[in-house]
Scaffold this motif. Structure first.
Motif: not given
Length: 367
Positions: A306-325
Motif C-alpha cells: 500500500s505504501s513504500a513505508g514499513k507498517r509492520y514490525s520485523p518480528q510480526f513479518v517473520k511470524a506471518a504465515k503468508l505475506l501479501h503485497w
C-alpha cells in the motif's frame, strides 16, 4: 426353424445395439473432454512426484491455483517456490496464463529449482469476458484478464473437491497444508480473510476511499445495490487469498452468479467510482455476502504494497504465515517494503527478461 431364426435375429440386434452404445459413449466422452466453453486448455502437466521426493512428502494432494501474467511472472515463481519449499504435502500448482506466456513459463520452471514441482499450465482465453467487463477505449490496455481466473475455479481444477487460490504478489512462510485445512461452515463455498481482522483493521488507501467495508467497493446510490439490502458498513474481505469448497461452489453455481453481476455492472455501473485496484472484488462481495467462512488473519497479512513505508514490525513479518503485497508497491519493485523477504524466494529468470522489467517497476499496476 422359425424360433431359431428369431433367436439369431435377436442376438444380432443386441450385438448391433451394444456396438452403437459403445460408440455413443466414446463420442460423449470425447465431447466432454474436448469441449471447453471457458477456453481453458491444459497445456502442460507433470503428473508424478519424483521418486526421490516421494518419501519426504505426504500423499495428500493440495490444489493451488495461481495466475501468471508475463509481466509479473517473477512474482508467481517466487510465490510457488515459497509454497513448495515450506511444505511436505503433495502440492499441485494450476498455473493460469495467456498463450504468449506459456513458453517463457515452462522454460523458467524446467530450468530452475522448481523443475521437480508438480504443475499444470492452463491457457486462459480472454474472450470469455466479452460482455462481462466494461472496458473504456482509452484504458483498454489496463484490463487484466487473468485477475478473473479465480471466478472459474471448478473449470481450472475440475476433479478437486477443494482448492486454494493465491495472487502472484504473496510469499508463504509456513506449511500451506494448514491453510488448506481451514474449516468451512456448511453451505459456504469459500473462506476469505476479513478486512476488519486485527492485522488490517480500517486500512484506508489514499485515493481509494475506505476499502475495509462494502461502501468502498459498491455504489449504494444505485437501486440494484440498495435492493440487495446489504449493510454498507459490512466488513469487506480480500479475495487475493482464499480457500474454496469446489463441490459447494458448483452446487450454488457461484461462477454463474459472479458472471451475472459482472454483466449487470456493464449495464448499470454498480461499482464504487472511488474504487482503486482490481475490479474483481465487487462481484465476490455481493455473491458471498454473509455467506463465507474466515481464514486465519496470519494467513493473509496484507497491504504490504500500500505504501513504500514499513507498517509492520520485523518480528510480526517473520511470524506471518503468508505475506501479501497488494497495492501499487510490488516486492519486485525498487521502492517496495520488505523486498528482502520476497527476494529470498525469488528464482532468477533464465532468460533475463523479468530482471529487465523489474527495473521499470513504476509501470506495474496494483491488483
Amino acid at each position: 426353424v422359425n424360433i431359431s431364426i428369431l433367436i439369431v435375429a435377436v442376438v444380432i440386434f443386441l450385438l448391433v445395439l451394444h456396438h452403437n452404445f459403445l460408440g455413443l459413449s466414446d463420442f460423449l466422452k470425447r465431447e466432454l473432454s474436448d469441449s471447453n466453453p471457458l477456453g481453458l486448455q491444459p497445456v502442460d502437466f507433470i503428473p508424478a512426484v519424483p521418486q526421490r521426493l516421494a518419501d519426504e512428502r505426504n500423499d495428500k494432494e493440495i490444489s493451488v491455483v495461481i495466475a501468471a501474467s508475463d509481466e509479473r511472472l517473477g512474482g508467481a515463481i517466487a510465490a510457488m517456490n515459497s509454497i513448495y519449499r515450506n511444505t511436505k504435502s503433495n502440492v499441485v500448482f494450476h498455473i493460469v496464463t495467456l498463450n504468449d506466456t506459456v513458453d517463457h513459463l515452462r522454460l523458467w520452471l524446467s530450468n530452475t529449482a522448481l523443475k521437480n514441482a508438480r504443475y499444470r499450465i492452463l491457457d486462459f482465453d480472454p474472450r470469455v469476458l466479452e460482455g462481462k467487463v466494461q472496458v473504456e477505449p482509452q484504458k483498454a490496455d489496463t484490463l487484466k484478464p487473468l485477475t478473473f481466473a479465480r471466478f472459474y475455479l471448478p473449470s481450472l481444477v475440475p476433479h478437486a473437491e477443494k482448492a486454494i487460490y493465491v495472487d502472484d504478489d504473496i510469499i508463504v512462510q509456513d506449511d500451506i497444508l494448514e491453510l488448506y485445512n481451514t474449516p468451512l461452515k456448511p453451505g459456504h463455498a469459500a473462506a476469505f480473510s476479513d478486512d476488519c481482522d486485527s492485522t488490517t483493521n480500517k486500512v484506508a488507501v489514499r485515493g481509494a476511499g475506505n476499502q475495509y467495508n462494502y461502501i468502498g467497493f459498491l455504489d449504494y446510490k444505485k437501486e440494484t445495490i440498495r435492493k440487495l439490502a446489504m449493510k454498507a458498513n459490512t466488513c469487506s474481505f480480500n479475495p487475493g487469498v482464499f480457500v474454496a469448497n469446489l463441490t459447494e461452489w458448483k452446487l450454488q453455481n457461484i461462477t454463474k452468479q459472479l458472471e451475472k453481476w459482472m454483466a449487470l455492472n456493464v449495464e448499470e455501473e454498480l461499482y464504487s467510482r472511488t474504487l482503486a485496484g482490481s475490479i474483481t472484488t465487487p462481484p465476490l462481495l455481493i455473491v458471498f455476502y454473509k455467506q463465507h467462512s474466515s481464514i486465519d488473519p496470519m494467513w493473509n497479512v496484507r497491504h504490504l504494497g500500500s505504501s513504500a513505508g514499513k507498517r509492520y514490525s520485523p518480528q510480526f513479518v517473520k511470524a506471518a504465515k503468508l505475506l501479501h503485497w497488494n497495492g501499487h508497491f510490488k516486492p519486485w519493485g525498487r521502492t517496495a517494503s520488505y523486498a528482502e523477504v520476497w527476494e529470498k524466494w525469488y528464482i532468477p529468470d533464465p532468460t533475463g527478461k523479468f530482471s529487465l522489467i523489474r527495473r521499470h517497476s513504476e509501470a506495474y499496476e496494483a491488483k
